[in-house]
Enzyme design. Structure first.
Site, mmCIF file in Angstrom:
data_model
loop_
_atom_site.group_PDB
_atom_site.id
_atom_site.type_symbol
_atom_site.label_atom_id
_atom_site.label_comp_id
_atom_site.label_asym_id
_atom_site.label_seq_id
_atom_site.Cartn_x
_atom_site.Cartn_y
_atom_site.Cartn_z
ATOM 1 N N GLY A 66 -3.968 2.598 4.872
ATOM 2 C CA GLY A 66 -4.193 3.226 3.579
ATOM 3 C C GLY A 66 -4.435 4.719 3.723
ATOM 4 C CG HIS A 113 2.220 -8.093 4.974
ATOM 5 N ND1 HIS A 113 1.491 -7.434 4.006
ATOM 6 C CD2 HIS A 113 2.823 -7.125 5.724
ATOM 7 C CE1 HIS A 113 1.642 -6.128 4.164
ATOM 8 N NE2 HIS A 113 2.428 -5.922 5.208
ATOM 9 C CD GLU A 142 -0.294 -6.743 8.244
ATOM 10 O OE1 GLU A 142 0.077 -5.928 7.381
ATOM 11 O OE2 GLU A 142 -0.586 -7.931 7.981
#
Length: 280
Positions: A199, A115, A193
């Protein structure tokens, strides 16, 4: 096969300590999430879709202990150490580290590795010690191999930062080739990702970009399953379900304004939106 993953990060921390947990007492948090979701997930055939949830370690036992007969939920952990116990070898000298065998013994069948938050942490440690940050992929490869050796399935995350985006093909290819070296790929699913777009205030990639990445990953890996790791949400579930080379998604927060946090009923709604759109 479709895959819907849930990364529960540290969503167990109560609000009075700066967290987002408003759904259950900490001691009941893991079992509560399983209780509130597994029956709703039973309406989907396990031959068509799998559901895995990655819990903080403190909640693995209660989550696994709450699984009912025939539960479609697979309990997972957030990372494993790059070495492990072995008969006639290291019997447990792994202070502060969660090994793959330990995770399996606790009731896990899945693990989340690579991750972006884990990659950032490992790169920071290497940088602080003057080491080569490129070694992160090699460390993750060791973790994946230990996980597979222990009988765990793996969700392996890849992705490029804003600085890396101009050379995204090189970055992703390296993460895939080094991370999956000498690994049984049948035990691994890839999560993409878009770190550059994660964000507040950042613009997520569009359908064309996500499809481009999915096709690239499948080309490099020999058609491994790949899911969107930039956040499967209510507002993008239908779009993601229509991307030909994406095989699912990774959910984290379910509510991004007001009482921000993870809520089981909203998780089930995201699942429904994705799977009904995918069949439409």
């Amino acid at each position: 096969m479709k895959h819907i993953f849930l990364n529960l990060k540290r969503f167990d921390v109560p609000k009075e300590y700066g967290g987002v947990n408003a759904i259950a007492a900490v001691k009941d948090w893991g079992s509560y999430i399983v209780e509130q979701t597994q029956k709703g997930l039973m309406e989907y055939g396990t031959e068509d879709v799998e559901f895995a949830m990655f819990f903080p370690e403190a909640h693995i036992l209660t989550a696994a202990g709450t699984l009912c007969e025939g539960s479609p939920v697979k309990v997972g952990c957030q990372g494993v150490f790059r070495q492990d116990t072995a008969v006639g070898g290291n019997f447990g000298a792994f202070t502060t580290s969660r090994t793959a065998n330990a995770a399996r013994a606790l009731g896990c069948s899945y693990v989340l590795i690579g991750h972006c938050e884990e990659r950032k942490d490992k790169a920071g440690i290497l940088a602080a010690g003057g080491g080569d940050q490129a070694a992160v992929n090699g460390i993750l490869n060791q973790e994946i191999r230990e996980a597979v050796r222990a009988g765990l399935k793996v969700l392996y995350c890849i992705g490029e930062t804003s600085e890396e985006q101009p050379r995204w093909q090189e970055v992703l290819r390296t993460q895939l080739e080094e991370g999956l070296k000498d690994v049984d790929k049948s035990c691994v699913t890839i999560a993409y990702e878009p770190v550059w777009a994660i964000g507040p205030g950042k613009i997520p990639p569009d359908k064309e970009y996500i499809q481009k990445i999915g096709a690239f990953v499948k080309e490099i890996t020999g058609d491994m399953d790949v899911v969107y790791g930039g956040g499967l949400k209510q507002d993008n579930a239908a779009m993601l379900a229509s991307v030909p080379d994406m095989d699912g998604g990774l959910i984290a927060l379910t509510r991004f304004s007001g009482e921000i946090g993870f809520y089981p009923e909203e998780y089930l709604e995201i699942v429904k939106l994705y799977l009904t759109a995918e069949k439409a």
